[in-house]
Design a protein around this motif. Structure first.
Motif, PDB file in Angstrom:
ATOM      1  N   ALA A  50      -1.847  -3.449 -11.777  1.00  0.00           N
ATOM      2  CA  ALA A  50      -1.840  -2.022 -12.107  1.00  0.00           C
ATOM      3  C   ALA A  50      -0.411  -1.608 -12.410  1.00  0.00           C
ATOM      4  N   ARG A  51      -0.263  -0.564 -13.184  1.00  0.00           N
ATOM      5  CA  ARG A  51       1.067  -0.028 -13.476  1.00  0.00           C
ATOM      6  C   ARG A  51       1.582   0.687 -12.241  1.00  0.00           C
ATOM      7  N   MET A  52       2.841   0.376 -11.872  1.00  0.00           N
ATOM      8  CA  MET A  52       3.492   1.027 -10.743  1.00  0.00           C
ATOM      9  C   MET A  52       4.923   1.355 -11.135  1.00  0.00           C
ATOM     10  N   ASP A  53       5.289   2.622 -11.118  1.00  0.00           N
ATOM     11  CA  ASP A  53       6.679   3.024 -11.293  1.00  0.00           C
ATOM     12  C   ASP A  53       7.170   3.408  -9.910  1.00  0.00           C
ATOM     13  N   LEU A  54       8.183   2.690  -9.435  1.00  0.00           N
ATOM     14  CA  LEU A  54       8.604   2.803  -8.044  1.00  0.00           C
ATOM     15  C   LEU A  54      10.067   3.197  -7.935  1.00  0.00           C
ATOM     16  N   ASP A  55      10.390   3.849  -6.837  1.00  0.00           N
ATOM     17  CA  ASP A  55      11.775   4.140  -6.481  1.00  0.00           C
ATOM     18  C   ASP A  55      12.067   3.466  -5.155  1.00  0.00           C
ATOM     19  N   LEU A  56      13.093   2.621  -5.136  1.00  0.00           N
ATOM     20  CA  LEU A  56      13.492   1.931  -3.918  1.00  0.00           C
ATOM     21  C   LEU A  56      14.050   2.946  -2.923  1.00  0.00           C
ATOM     22  N   THR A  57      13.501   2.963  -1.712  1.00  0.00           N
ATOM     23  CA  THR A  57      13.964   3.897  -0.681  1.00  0.00           C
ATOM     24  C   THR A  57      14.657   3.198   0.478  1.00  0.00           C
ATOM     25  N   ALA A  58      14.404   1.898   0.647  1.00  0.00           N
ATOM     26  CA  ALA A  58      15.056   1.161   1.730  1.00  0.00           C
ATOM     27  C   ALA A  58      14.993  -0.327   1.444  1.00  0.00           C
ATOM     28  N   GLU A  59      16.022  -1.022   1.885  1.00  0.00           N
ATOM     29  CA  GLU A  59      16.015  -2.475   1.855  1.00  0.00           C
ATOM     30  C   GLU A  59      16.890  -2.947   2.999  1.00  0.00           C
ATOM     31  N   ARG A  60      16.403  -3.996   3.670  1.00  0.00           N
ATOM     32  CA  ARG A  60      17.209  -4.563   4.754  1.00  0.00           C
ATOM     33  C   ARG A  60      16.634  -5.920   5.152  1.00  0.00           C
ATOM     34  N   ARG A  61      17.484  -6.693   5.756  1.00  0.00           N
ATOM     35  CA  ARG A  61      17.052  -7.977   6.285  1.00  0.00           C
ATOM     36  C   ARG A  61      16.468  -7.739   7.667  1.00  0.00           C
ATOM     37  N   ILE A  62      15.295  -8.310   7.910  1.00  0.00           N
ATOM     38  CA  ILE A  62      14.652  -8.245   9.218  1.00  0.00           C
ATOM     39  C   ILE A  62      14.248  -9.672   9.563  1.00  0.00           C
ATOM     40  N   GLY A  63      14.912 -10.248  10.549  1.00  0.00           N
ATOM     41  CA  GLY A  63      14.646 -11.642  10.871  1.00  0.00           C
ATOM     42  C   GLY A  63      14.930 -12.491   9.653  1.00  0.00           C
ATOM     43  N   ARG A  64      13.989 -13.361   9.295  1.00  0.00           N
ATOM     44  CA  ARG A  64      14.168 -14.208   8.114  1.00  0.00           C
ATOM     45  C   ARG A  64      13.594 -13.573   6.854  1.00  0.00           C
ATOM     46  N   PHE A  65      13.049 -12.359   6.949  1.00  0.00           N
ATOM     47  CA  PHE A  65      12.436 -11.650   5.829  1.00  0.00           C
ATOM     48  C   PHE A  65      13.388 -10.601   5.267  1.00  0.00           C
ATOM     49  N   VAL A  66      13.115 -10.173   4.043  1.00  0.00           N
ATOM     50  CA  VAL A  66      13.771  -9.012   3.451  1.00  0.00           C
ATOM     51  C   VAL A  66      12.706  -7.935   3.316  1.00  0.00           C
ATOM     52  N   TYR A  67      12.995  -6.755   3.848  1.00  0.00           N
ATOM     53  CA  TYR A  67      12.075  -5.623   3.792  1.00  0.00           C
ATOM     54  C   TYR A  67      12.470  -4.727   2.624  1.00  0.00           C
ATOM     55  N   LEU A  68      11.482  -4.363   1.817  1.00  0.00           N
ATOM     56  CA  LEU A  68      11.675  -3.456   0.691  1.00  0.00           C
ATOM     57  C   LEU A  68      10.672  -2.314   0.800  1.00  0.00           C
ATOM     58  N   SER A  69      11.160  -1.090   0.663  1.00  0.00           N
ATOM     59  CA  SER A  69      10.302   0.086   0.732  1.00  0.00           C
ATOM     60  C   SER A  69      10.473   0.894  -0.548  1.00  0.00           C
ATOM     61  N   TYR A  70       9.359   1.335  -1.108  1.00  0.00           N
ATOM     62  CA  TYR A  70       9.367   2.100  -2.348  1.00  0.00           C
ATOM     63  C   TYR A  70       8.460   3.323  -2.219  1.00  0.00           C
ATOM     64  N   THR A  71       8.814   4.384  -2.918  1.00  0.00           N
ATOM     65  CA  THR A  71       7.861   5.468  -3.148  1.00  0.00           C
ATOM     66  C   THR A  71       7.332   5.288  -4.567  1.00  0.00           C
ATOM     67  N   VAL A  72       6.108   5.720  -4.765  1.00  0.00           N
ATOM     68  CA  VAL A  72       5.503   5.645  -6.086  1.00  0.00           C
ATOM     69  C   VAL A  72       5.866   6.930  -6.818  1.00  0.00           C
ATOM     70  N   ARG A  73       6.435   6.797  -8.004  1.00  0.00           N
ATOM     71  CA  ARG A  73       6.832   7.966  -8.787  1.00  0.00           C
ATOM     72  C   ARG A  73       5.622   8.763  -9.237  1.00  0.00           C
ATOM     73  N   GLN A  74       5.734  10.066  -9.122  1.00  0.00           N
ATOM     74  CA  GLN A  74       4.656  10.958  -9.562  1.00  0.00           C
ATOM     75  C   GLN A  74       4.330  10.782 -11.034  1.00  0.00           C
ATOM     76  N   ALA A  75       5.341  10.536 -11.867  1.00  0.00           N
ATOM     77  CA  ALA A  75       5.125  10.413 -13.309  1.00  0.00           C
ATOM     78  C   ALA A  75       4.130   9.303 -13.633  1.00  0.00           C
ATOM     79  N   SER A  76       4.093   8.252 -12.832  1.00  0.00           N
ATOM     80  CA  SER A  76       3.174   7.145 -13.104  1.00  0.00           C
ATOM     81  C   SER A  76       1.739   7.498 -12.729  1.00  0.00           C
ATOM     82  N   ARG A  77       1.534   8.642 -12.122  1.00  0.00           N
ATOM     83  CA  ARG A  77       0.195   9.032 -11.666  1.00  0.00           C
ATOM     84  C   ARG A  77      -0.553   9.854 -12.702  1.00  0.00           C
ATOM     85  N   GLU A  78       0.069  10.137 -13.810  1.00  0.00           N
ATOM     86  CA  GLU A  78      -0.578  10.996 -14.815  1.00  0.00           C
ATOM     87  C   GLU A  78      -1.432  10.189 -15.755  1.00  0.00           C
TER      88      GLU A  78
END
Length: 188
Positions: free
Chosen positions: A160-188
């Motif tokens: 599916a089409r997703m336009d995202l804005d990165l809101t957080a990134e950090r290393r947690i243990g051996r993983f990398v955590y990425l957090s995004y909000t979905v842009r409203q413009a992609s919802r139209e």
């Protein structure tokens, strides 16, 4: 109004399971598990397809986490306290507590559920999430990227089409955590 979250542990090359259906390489350590718990704590309802429900149903047994580390027992309690809606055309019923069966994913029904709750919702699995993204229902994407490439399998992200804005990134243990909000413009 509740938020609809899409969360996954995934390989570096973008899969939630390998070609053989295995995901043992994504087993979280205690630090990652605690971060997942923090995301799951405000979830009042999980939306699952049949396959993910079958994987997650082990958490319905309170004894499953007995003797496990505190973060595992914590997740077990968080999961059992939430409602589950399972979407399946093949199941005749669901045998986990606080679970209901729906034959089809109806975007308008999910939109109404979001509007009438203050708790978050989580949609699981890329197949089920695709129509949620297409309908503009998903608000946030949370990914835990494992340091492994599996070369193929089940894609972590929906088709599916997703336009995202990165809101957080950090290393947690051996993983990398990425957090995004979905842009409203992609919802139209």
């Amino acid at each position: 109004m509740g938020r609809l979250l899409y969360m996954n542990l995934m390989s570096l090359d973008g899969y939630i399971s390998d070609r053989g259906g295995r995901f043992d390489w994504a087993m979280p350590d205690e630090e990652v598990h605690a971060a997942v718990n923090d995301l799951a704590r405000p979830v009042g309802t999980y939306l699952y397809g049949r396959r993910l429900h079958e994987v997650m149903r082990v958490w319905d047994d309170p004894g499953f986490a007995a003797g496990e580390p505190g973060v595992v027992r914590d997740f077990s309690e968080i999961w059992r306290a939430a409602d589950k809606i399972v979407y399946s055309t093949t199941l005749t019923g669901v045998d986990t507590a606080r679970s209901t069966l729906e034959r089809r994913f109806e975007p308008e029904a999910v939109r109404r559920l979001k509007a009438r709750t203050t708790a978050d919702l989580a949609i699981g699995g890329p197949g089920l999430a695709a129509p949620g993204f297409s309908a503009g229902l998903v608000d946030e994407v949370h990914l835990f990227v494992a340091p492994v490439a599996v070369g193929g399998g089940t894609p972590a992200l929906p088709d599916a089409r997703m336009d995202l804005d990165l809101t957080a990134e950090r290393r947690i243990g051996r993983f990398v955590y990425l957090s995004y909000t979905v842009r409203q413009a992609s919802r139209e």
